[in-house]
Design an enzyme around this catalytic site. Structure first.
Site, PDB file in Angstrom:
ATOM      1  N   HIS A 137    -102.442 -33.001  -5.064  1.00  0.00           N
ATOM      2  CA  HIS A 137    -103.214 -32.412  -6.084  1.00  0.00           C
ATOM      3  C   HIS A 137    -103.794 -30.918  -5.551  1.00  0.00           C
ATOM      4  O   HIS A 137    -104.632 -30.647  -6.018  1.00  0.00           O
ATOM      5  CB  HIS A 137    -104.462 -33.322  -6.604  1.00  0.00           C
ATOM      6  CG  HIS A 137    -104.144 -34.511  -7.420  1.00  0.00           C
ATOM      7  ND1 HIS A 137    -103.723 -34.377  -8.591  1.00  0.00           N
ATOM      8  CD2 HIS A 137    -103.631 -35.782  -6.668  1.00  0.00           C
ATOM      9  CE1 HIS A 137    -103.573 -35.623  -9.225  1.00  0.00           C
ATOM     10  NE2 HIS A 137    -103.535 -36.335  -8.258  1.00  0.00           N
ATOM     11  N   ASP A 152    -108.192 -29.392  -8.283  1.00  0.00           N
ATOM     12  CA  ASP A 152    -106.919 -30.286  -8.741  1.00  0.00           C
ATOM     13  C   ASP A 152    -105.818 -29.308  -8.863  1.00  0.00           C
ATOM     14  O   ASP A 152    -106.063 -28.051  -8.602  1.00  0.00           O
ATOM     15  CB  ASP A 152    -106.956 -30.992  -9.971  1.00  0.00           C
ATOM     16  CG  ASP A 152    -106.327 -32.515  -9.935  1.00  0.00           C
ATOM     17  OD1 ASP A 152    -105.226 -32.258  -9.601  1.00  0.00           O
ATOM     18  OD2 ASP A 152    -106.776 -33.426  -9.920  1.00  0.00           O
ATOM     19  N   GLU A 170    -102.433 -40.038  -5.255  1.00  0.00           N
ATOM     20  CA  GLU A 170    -101.291 -39.499  -5.660  1.00  0.00           C
ATOM     21  C   GLU A 170    -100.457 -38.376  -4.874  1.00  0.00           C
ATOM     22  O   GLU A 170     -99.888 -37.554  -5.442  1.00  0.00           O
ATOM     23  CB  GLU A 170    -100.919 -39.211  -7.213  1.00  0.00           C
ATOM     24  CG  GLU A 170    -101.766 -40.147  -8.087  1.00  0.00           C
ATOM     25  CD  GLU A 170    -102.083 -39.588  -9.565  1.00  0.00           C
ATOM     26  OE1 GLU A 170    -101.596 -40.474 -10.274  1.00  0.00           O
ATOM     27  OE2 GLU A 170    -102.760 -38.587  -9.600  1.00  0.00           O
TER      28      GLU A 170
HETATM   29  C1  ACM Z   1    -106.238 -41.067 -10.073  1.00  0.00           C
HETATM   30  O1  ACM Z   1    -106.661 -41.191 -11.431  1.00  0.00           O
HETATM   31  N1  ACM Z   1    -105.505 -40.188  -9.935  1.00  0.00           N
HETATM   32  C2  ACM Z   1    -107.458 -41.286  -9.107  1.00  0.00           C
END
Ligand code: ACM
Length: 505
Positions: A231, A157, A294
């Site tokens: 991410h 991440d 995201e």
């Molecule tokens: C997430 O909570 N971004 C999958």
């Protein structure tokens, strides 16, 4: 007296016999020997006829997990149709023996047991806070204790990259470490101070293999996740050539979502191919998770190079860039004989290939678009990771009760709410077979230690385990709550720092 654990040589249950022997020794201080024969004090056998399994579960590598435990004065007989079923029965026996030392007592009984849902998972984010191999193994063992059969390992991440990839040493040297960590709750209105303490870590390939073997012995599949094309702030810090700005943003010290996304250059896809190869080599599970959540389109929109590539590739919108990543990752994954799974963004704008599974998380926000039903109608396997029911990073209280809880991301998901979930009722009967199962998420921004992880996971995971194992046939909350008290005593014996229940008012 030594207890004899036996199993027939043809059943290949040596790992399960060793697992049981280990529990008896560690937790009950009982000496055992294991034999490949008949007639042990505890006998393990693959003598149950397998029940039919939904095609999508079978394709994903799941087995029938039904088991039968028969306790007579002569013998404890544990029968199943698969080694995974034996593994579930072992956990039942382990619970029955909890707290007993040297003298073991089990009442006469027959337990016939089988799960309602196939995919029963716990996810753990080791990017926001790194957990070492010992902690990860313990997390998996406790999951197995509650008959979860899948561990979703969120390995990368913005705040840290934990997976070694050959030929990319800066992942371990740079992307695995941040200089400091945000203090307090993430806020967009003010800049949080940081603690000034470097935080990080990563696994070696051998450690990952060790964890995979540890989980396999317990009948637990591991789903690894490398989160792209968003991410990726840690990755782009190590390798700016995979990003859109050419700059090194620094491994992220705060929470929230970064603007960084991957670019479309050939070198980026060479890297992703190597990532897919690495995951396929280390992890035997059918699915490999490539995030997809995201991914902000801002960098793509602002990049003349991306806009030029969009024209070349015939991509109309910036969202199509994300779908292009999904298509390429699907291709790379399929070339290794595996299938891809991603968060529900992968089906928001486009339609991924039918063998690509979708993990629904935005049930309470974006899901007015019914991405779950879209996936099921198209034939894409669905895994439920509903934000409103399975995000265990939320407070376990609502309202003013939050003031008495340790810092969490938001409120609130009490254990009763977890227990009240009926995961399949929203779906028409003809679509339900497309739902592989469900899992809870342990995002770790606000979970810095192993004990805090226990606190956020349990007893909510006890409730979810019951929801997924027993399905709609489960007992009422009060009856479960009553029994939960006894189960928490078992967790005490295992040293689990669960959140205590509130006294009844
Ligand atoms: C997430 O909570 N971004 C999958």
């Amino acid at each position: 007296m030594r207890l004899r654990i036996s199993s027939a040589p043809g059943d290949k249950l040596a790992a399960q016999a060793a697992l049981l022997a280990g529990y008896l020794s560690e937790e009950n201080h009982f000496a055992t020997e294991t034999t490949l024969a008949d007639g042990g004090d505890i006998h393990l056998a693959l003598t149950l006829p397998p029940r039919p399994l939904a095609a999508k579960l079978k394709a994903a590598g799941f087995a029938d997990e039904a088991y039968r435990l028969t306790v007579t004065p002569e013998q404890i007989l544990l029968e199943a149709a698969s080694p995974d079923g034996v593994a579930r029965g072992i956990q039942s026996l382990r619970q029955l023996l909890s707290g007993q030392r040297a003298r073991l007592f089990v009442a006469g009984m027959v337990v016939d047991d089988a799960p309602a849902l196939g995919w029963r998972g716990l996810h753990l984010d080791v990017s926001r806070h790194f957990r070492d191999v010992a902690d990860v193994k313990r997390f998996i063992d406790l999951a197995a204790y509650h008959k979860f059969n899948l561990f979703h390992w969120h390995l990368t991440d913005d705040q840290g990259w934990r997976l070694p990839v050959e030929g990319y040493p800066r992942l371990m040297e740079v992307a695995a470490w941040r200089d400091a960590t945000m203090i307090g709750h993430n806020s967009t209105s003010s800049k949080n101070p940081t603690d000034g303490i470097p935080h990080g870590g990563a696994y070696t390939a051998d450690e990952i293999r060790e964890v995979v073997a540890y989980a396999a012995m317990r009948g637990v599949h591991i789903l690894p996740e490398v989160d792209v094309p968003g991410h990726v702030q840690a990755l782009v810090t190590a390798y700016p050539e995979f990003g859109n700005t050419g700059g090194r943003p620094g491994v992220r010290e705060g929470w929230g979502i970064s603007d960084n996304t991957l670019n479309l250059e050939p070198a980026t896809f060479v890297f992703l191919e190597k990532v897919v190869a690495t995951l396929a080599d280390l992890f035997p599970f059918h699915y490999l998770h490539f995030g997809g959540d995201e991914a902000k389109v801002g960098e793509w929109a602002a990049s003349p190079r991306i806009q030029e590539q969009k024209r070349e590739l015939g991509l109309a919108s910036d969202h199509d860039v994300q779908d292009y990543f999904t298509a390429r990752l699907h291709e790379l994954t399929r070339a290794r004989g595996r299938a891809m799974i991603g968060w529900d963004e992968i089906i928001e704008h486009g339609q991924p290939p039918v063998d690509t599974a979708v993990m629904l998380w935005r049930d309470s926000t974006i899901n007015q678009h019914h991405l779950d039903v879209k996936a099921l109608r198209a034939g894409n396997p669905l895994v439920l990771a509903n934000h409103s029911q399975t995000y265990f990073d939320a407070y376990q209280e609502t309202g003013a009760g939050i003031d008495f809880e340790p810092l969490a991301i938001g409120g609130g998901l009490p254990v009763e709410k977890v227990y009240g979930w009926r995961p399949l009722t929203d779906y028409p009967a003809e679509l339900r077979e497309g739902v592989l199962g469900a899992q809870a998420q342990l995002w770790a921004e606000y979970i810095p230690t192993r004990r805090h992880l226990d606190y956020m996971t349990y007893p909510r995971a006890c409730a979810l385990a019951q929801v997924l194992w027993t399905g709609d046939a489960r007992e009422a909350w009060d009856a479960f709550d009553e029994r939960l008290g006894g189960h928490l005593t078992r967790l005490d014996r295992l040293g689990v720092a669960y959140r205590p229940r509130q006294p009844k008012t």
